[in-house]
Design a protein around this motif. Sequence first.
Motif, PDB file in Angstrom:
ATOM      1  N   LEU A   1       0.841  -1.192   0.000  1.00 55.03           N
ATOM      2  CA  LEU A   1       0.000   0.000   0.000  1.00 55.03           C
ATOM      3  C   LEU A   1       0.878   1.245   0.000  1.00 55.03           C
ATOM      4  O   LEU A   1       2.033   1.206   0.446  1.00 55.03           O
ATOM      5  N   PRO A   2       0.353   2.387  -0.468  1.00 52.84           N
ATOM      6  CA  PRO A   2       1.151   3.618  -0.454  1.00 52.84           C
ATOM      7  C   PRO A   2       1.573   3.973   0.971  1.00 52.84           C
ATOM      8  O   PRO A   2       0.853   3.702   1.933  1.00 52.84           O
ATOM      9  N   PRO A   3       2.753   4.588   1.130  1.00 52.17           N
ATOM     10  CA  PRO A   3       3.212   4.975   2.469  1.00 52.17           C
ATOM     11  C   PRO A   3       2.246   5.943   3.147  1.00 52.17           C
ATOM     12  O   PRO A   3       1.577   6.742   2.492  1.00 52.17           O
ATOM     13  N   GLU A   4       2.186   5.855   4.470  1.00 46.62           N
ATOM     14  CA  GLU A   4       1.380   6.805   5.230  1.00 46.62           C
ATOM     15  C   GLU A   4       1.965   8.216   5.071  1.00 46.62           C
ATOM     16  O   GLU A   4       3.187   8.379   4.952  1.00 46.62           O
ATOM     17  N   PRO A   5       1.118   9.251   5.106  1.00 49.17           N
ATOM     18  CA  PRO A   5       1.638  10.627   4.989  1.00 49.17           C
ATOM     19  C   PRO A   5       2.705  10.949   6.035  1.00 49.17           C
ATOM     20  O   PRO A   5       3.671  11.659   5.747  1.00 49.17           O
ATOM     21  N   THR A 154       5.790  -6.745  -4.905  1.00 52.48           N
ATOM     22  CA  THR A 154       4.527  -7.335  -4.487  1.00 52.48           C
ATOM     23  C   THR A 154       3.942  -6.638  -3.269  1.00 52.48           C
ATOM     24  O   THR A 154       4.647  -5.966  -2.522  1.00 52.48           O
ATOM     25  N   VAL A 155       2.647  -6.801  -3.098  1.00 54.18           N
ATOM     26  CA  VAL A 155       1.957  -6.365  -1.887  1.00 54.18           C
ATOM     27  C   VAL A 155       1.276  -7.589  -1.274  1.00 54.18           C
ATOM     28  O   VAL A 155       0.953  -8.547  -1.968  1.00 54.18           O
ATOM     29  N   VAL A 156       1.088  -7.564   0.016  1.00 57.64           N
ATOM     30  CA  VAL A 156       0.463  -8.698   0.707  1.00 57.64           C
ATOM     31  C   VAL A 156      -0.873  -8.334   1.332  1.00 57.64           C
ATOM     32  O   VAL A 156      -1.548  -9.188   1.901  1.00 57.64           O
ATOM     33  N   SER A 157      -1.250  -7.063   1.247  1.00 54.51           N
ATOM     34  CA  SER A 157      -2.514  -6.641   1.830  1.00 54.51           C
ATOM     35  C   SER A 157      -3.168  -5.638   0.894  1.00 54.51           C
ATOM     36  O   SER A 157      -2.487  -4.755   0.361  1.00 54.51           O
ATOM     37  N   GLU A 159      -4.569  -8.330  -0.439  1.00 54.22           N
ATOM     38  CA  GLU A 159      -4.380  -9.671  -0.976  1.00 54.22           C
ATOM     39  C   GLU A 159      -3.017  -9.718  -1.654  1.00 54.22           C
ATOM     40  O   GLU A 159      -2.448  -8.692  -2.020  1.00 54.22           O
ATOM     41  N   ASN A 160      -2.477 -10.922  -1.798  1.00 52.05           N
ATOM     42  CA  ASN A 160      -1.194 -11.061  -2.475  1.00 52.05           C
ATOM     43  C   ASN A 160      -1.336 -10.666  -3.941  1.00 52.05           C
ATOM     44  O   ASN A 160      -2.193 -11.185  -4.655  1.00 52.05           O
TER      45      ASN A 160
END
Length: 212
Positions: A1-5, A154-157, A159-160
């Motif tokens: 997911l994109p980084p938090e601000p 890849t991202v895991v959340s 979903e993969n």
Amino acid sequence: LPPEPSYQEQVDRIRATPSDVEHIVAHYDGQIFAVDEALESVFRVLEETGLEQQTIVVFTSDHGLEMAEKDKLCTGYHGTVWETINWVPLVVWHPDLDPGSIEEVVELVDLAPTLLGFAGLPVPDRYQGRSLKPLLERRGDLTSPEHVVFSASTVVSPENAIRLHSVQGSRWKLIYDVAEGTSALYDLASDPGEESDVSAQHPDIALRMVRQ
């Protein structure tokens, strides 16, 4: 997911202060020095036990780290396939290999068939990599200039999933953003920092690499 601000704000603050970046880089350099000392111990034990003549030592990494490049800093929290992440060390030591460096682009999936090759064992058909043994033994190039290698972020959340792809040859590199359905082409020979998308100037190359 994109980084938090809040994360990006902290990165921006650090990048704005050169001494802060230098401080973090110094810590990283310290880690590299510690690994270097550990490798010295490994080779000393191999020599003392007489095992160096039947040992292959491989030093590599699964990914690199940004040191304030591309608005990123020292974490795998963000998705990226820039060269700061993809270009990792790959050092192979074997008593019968001559020292030297090799410029050809290779992949980490090549390691397993390479080690099996040195051990004189067959490579299972399901393996995707190729043995680098001929290359390491200086018995010629393995591939044509059109050979490419691949990477993925890849991202895991939630979903993969694969977020970013890259396909890269000796000169050209294309990054494909799955979520946006967009791609960018870079000429690493003239633009190693991957600053300028040259897809418009080389549409045939961009299309070929998207298909790959």
